[in-house]
Scaffold this motif. Sequence first.
Motif, PDB file in Angstrom:
ATOM      1  N   TRP A   1      42.057  64.587  87.142  1.00 43.07           N
ATOM      2  CA  TRP A   1      41.639  64.785  85.645  1.00 43.07           C
ATOM      3  C   TRP A   1      39.964  64.222  85.505  1.00 43.07           C
ATOM      4  CZ3 TRP A   1      39.757  60.211  83.306  1.00 43.07           C
ATOM      5  CH2 TRP A   1      39.534  60.075  81.983  1.00 43.07           C
ATOM      6  N   VAL A   2      39.362  64.714  84.721  1.00 38.05           N
ATOM      7  CA  VAL A   2      37.815  64.280  84.412  1.00 38.05           C
ATOM      8  C   VAL A   2      37.492  64.277  82.800  1.00 38.05           C
ATOM      9  CG1 VAL A   2      35.241  65.250  84.762  1.00 38.05           C
ATOM     10  CG2 VAL A   2      37.215  65.519  86.667  1.00 38.05           C
ATOM     11  N   LEU A   3      36.798  63.310  82.592  1.00 41.18           N
ATOM     12  CA  LEU A   3      36.042  63.388  81.145  1.00 41.18           C
ATOM     13  C   LEU A   3      34.638  63.210  81.462  1.00 41.18           C
ATOM     14  CD1 LEU A   3      36.178  62.334  78.218  1.00 41.18           C
ATOM     15  CD2 LEU A   3      36.375  59.993  78.771  1.00 41.18           C
ATOM     16  N   VAL A   4      34.107  63.956  80.770  1.00 40.98           N
ATOM     17  CA  VAL A   4      32.305  64.082  80.776  1.00 40.98           C
ATOM     18  C   VAL A   4      31.933  63.480  79.377  1.00 40.98           C
ATOM     19  CG1 VAL A   4      30.405  65.146  81.367  1.00 40.98           C
ATOM     20  CG2 VAL A   4      32.563  65.954  82.382  1.00 40.98           C
ATOM     21  N   ALA A   5      31.227  62.442  79.183  1.00 43.18           N
ATOM     22  CA  ALA A   5      30.459  62.124  77.964  1.00 43.18           C
ATOM     23  C   ALA A   5      29.052  62.184  78.290  1.00 43.18           C
ATOM     24  CB  ALA A   5      31.032  60.797  77.671  1.00 43.18           C
ATOM     25  N   THR A   6      28.363  62.748  77.175  1.00 43.76           N
ATOM     26  CA  THR A   6      26.872  63.119  77.755  1.00 43.76           C
ATOM     27  C   THR A   6      26.055  62.798  76.302  1.00 43.76           C
ATOM     28  OG1 THR A   6      27.617  65.154  78.804  1.00 43.76           O
ATOM     29  CG2 THR A   6      25.286  65.101  78.085  1.00 43.76           C
ATOM     30  N   TRP A   7      25.089  62.110  76.412  1.00 48.53           N
ATOM     31  CA  TRP A   7      23.983  61.672  75.353  1.00 48.53           C
ATOM     32  C   TRP A   7      22.804  62.470  75.773  1.00 48.53           C
ATOM     33  CZ3 TRP A   7      27.667  58.594  77.220  1.00 48.53           C
ATOM     34  CH2 TRP A   7      28.427  57.833  76.317  1.00 48.53           C
ATOM     35  N   ASP A   8      22.748  63.601  75.101  1.00 46.81           N
ATOM     36  CA  ASP A   8      21.542  64.567  75.384  1.00 46.81           C
ATOM     37  C   ASP A   8      20.645  64.536  74.463  1.00 46.81           C
ATOM     38  OD1 ASP A   8      20.357  67.044  76.167  1.00 46.81           O
ATOM     39  OD2 ASP A   8      21.541  68.229  74.880  1.00 46.81           O
ATOM     40  N   ARG A   9      19.273  63.968  75.009  1.00 51.78           N
ATOM     41  CA  ARG A   9      18.086  63.843  74.131  1.00 51.78           C
ATOM     42  C   ARG A   9      18.405  63.107  73.013  1.00 51.78           C
ATOM     43  NH1 ARG A   9      16.474  70.124  74.432  1.00 51.78           N
ATOM     44  NH2 ARG A   9      18.685  70.232  74.413  1.00 51.78           N
ATOM     45  N   VAL A  10      18.669  61.880  73.070  1.00 51.84           N
ATOM     46  CA  VAL A  10      19.133  61.144  72.140  1.00 51.84           C
ATOM     47  C   VAL A  10      17.828  60.133  71.914  1.00 51.84           C
ATOM     48  CG1 VAL A  10      21.665  61.318  72.145  1.00 51.84           C
ATOM     49  CG2 VAL A  10      20.220  59.554  73.425  1.00 51.84           C
ATOM     50  N   ALA A  11      17.677  59.598  70.674  1.00 50.11           N
ATOM     51  CA  ALA A  11      16.367  58.876  70.300  1.00 50.11           C
ATOM     52  C   ALA A  11      16.921  57.527  70.286  1.00 50.11           C
ATOM     53  CB  ALA A  11      16.064  59.220  68.943  1.00 50.11           C
ATOM     54  N   TYR A  12      15.866  56.500  70.590  1.00 54.91           N
ATOM     55  CA  TYR A  12      16.119  55.039  70.247  1.00 54.91           C
ATOM     56  C   TYR A  12      15.879  54.891  68.805  1.00 54.91           C
ATOM     57  CZ  TYR A  12      15.552  54.996  75.454  1.00 54.91           C
ATOM     58  OH  TYR A  12      15.414  55.136  76.863  1.00 54.91           O
ATOM     59  N   PHE A  13      16.644  53.785  68.389  1.00 58.09           N
ATOM     60  CA  PHE A  13      16.458  53.232  66.811  1.00 58.09           C
ATOM     61  C   PHE A  13      14.946  52.840  66.700  1.00 58.09           C
ATOM     62  CE2 PHE A  13      16.783  49.984  63.829  1.00 58.09           C
ATOM     63  CZ  PHE A  13      16.977  50.834  62.545  1.00 58.09           C
ATOM     64  N   TYR A  14      14.696  53.129  65.541  1.00 58.72           N
ATOM     65  CA  TYR A  14      13.310  52.760  65.220  1.00 58.72           C
ATOM     66  C   TYR A  14      12.071  53.528  65.864  1.00 58.72           C
ATOM     67  CZ  TYR A  14      10.162  49.858  62.229  1.00 58.72           C
ATOM     68  OH  TYR A  14       9.024  49.483  61.289  1.00 58.72           O
ATOM     69  N   HIS A  15      12.255  54.423  66.929  1.00 56.74           N
ATOM     70  CA  HIS A  15      11.203  54.816  67.702  1.00 56.74           C
ATOM     71  C   HIS A  15      11.555  56.427  67.721  1.00 56.74           C
ATOM     72  CE1 HIS A  15       9.892  51.115  69.231  1.00 56.74           C
ATOM     73  NE2 HIS A  15      10.994  50.663  69.467  1.00 56.74           N
ATOM     74  N   THR A  16      10.783  56.949  66.742  1.00 54.03           N
ATOM     75  CA  THR A  16      10.861  58.488  66.369  1.00 54.03           C
ATOM     76  C   THR A  16      10.400  59.105  67.667  1.00 54.03           C
ATOM     77  OG1 THR A  16       9.031  58.637  65.069  1.00 54.03           O
ATOM     78  CG2 THR A  16      11.124  58.211  63.960  1.00 54.03           C
ATOM     79  N   GLY A  17      10.988  60.255  67.994  1.00 52.31           N
ATOM     80  CA  GLY A  17      10.142  61.249  68.985  1.00 52.31           C
ATOM     81  C   GLY A  17      10.748  60.872  70.376  1.00 52.31           C
ATOM     82  N   THR A  18      11.309  59.768  70.654  1.00 50.89           N
ATOM     83  CA  THR A  18      12.030  59.385  71.807  1.00 50.89           C
ATOM     84  C   THR A  18      13.110  60.149  72.327  1.00 50.89           C
ATOM     85  OG1 THR A  18      13.214  57.735  71.091  1.00 50.89           O
ATOM     86  CG2 THR A  18      11.189  57.064  72.008  1.00 50.89           C
TER      87      THR A  18
END
Length: 248
Positions: free
Chosen positions: A140-157
């Motif tokens: 069994w495998v679970l893959v969770a991905t945060w893809d090109r997410v931004a930081y709060f209050y820092h647009t463009g990150t």
Amino acid sequence: VRMSPVSHYLLVFLSVLSLTPVIFYPFGSVAGDTVNIAVEDENSTLINLWSPFVFFGRTYNRTFVNNNGQLTFNQSSSQFISHYFPINGSEDIIAPLWTDVDVSMNGIISYQQYSTGSVLTRATRDINQYFPGLSFTAIWVLVATWDRVAYFYHTGTETSFQVVLISGSDLSFILMNYGDCAVAYNIVQAGYDTINSTAYFKIPGSDNGSFTPNLKNSTNVNVPGRWAFRVDGGPDQNNLQGTQLICS
């Protein structure tokens, strides 16, 4: 020269592939992922696990993928200011990159479970490479991905990272994979912690936001951008023989 719609979408698809780190397991629409709704802080997705996952002696049948870069098991978490490990708290936490994430600006958080197929083959190969002598087979495998997410209050990150939970028999492992990560101006850290902090680990340097871009160069398994841990409670959970510390 006008580009046909088919050619345009193919170009977009190829450009996305080119941005995907090689070490990442399949994710996104290509992998058929389920996508989190873009709600800042409060967004957590409950996942009922297809197979039990043992985390330092405790067996879980569900997990929460929380917006701010961590997985919890007993309850969801909207905590956006991370406490540095060891917390000595009441929750088991897997934190590939715990910080104040805001996907309402940009980025996608998605996940997928696997019980058959090439992802299990890949997981089996990786774990046997990093932890030789176990003759491990992933079921069994679970893959969770945060893809090109931004930081709060820092647009463009834009920051990309991934956590992979792997289990088979009574053995459990996690992989933390890192792509391009922006400098973090908020509190940040990567690693894991347990109830009462009987076991914990913080990736060296990961609590310094200015070093966050160097996560893709750090490793404990001689694969830049990847950290691997055995987390069922058996030996060699930190596997630090091949550690390459984050550098500026």
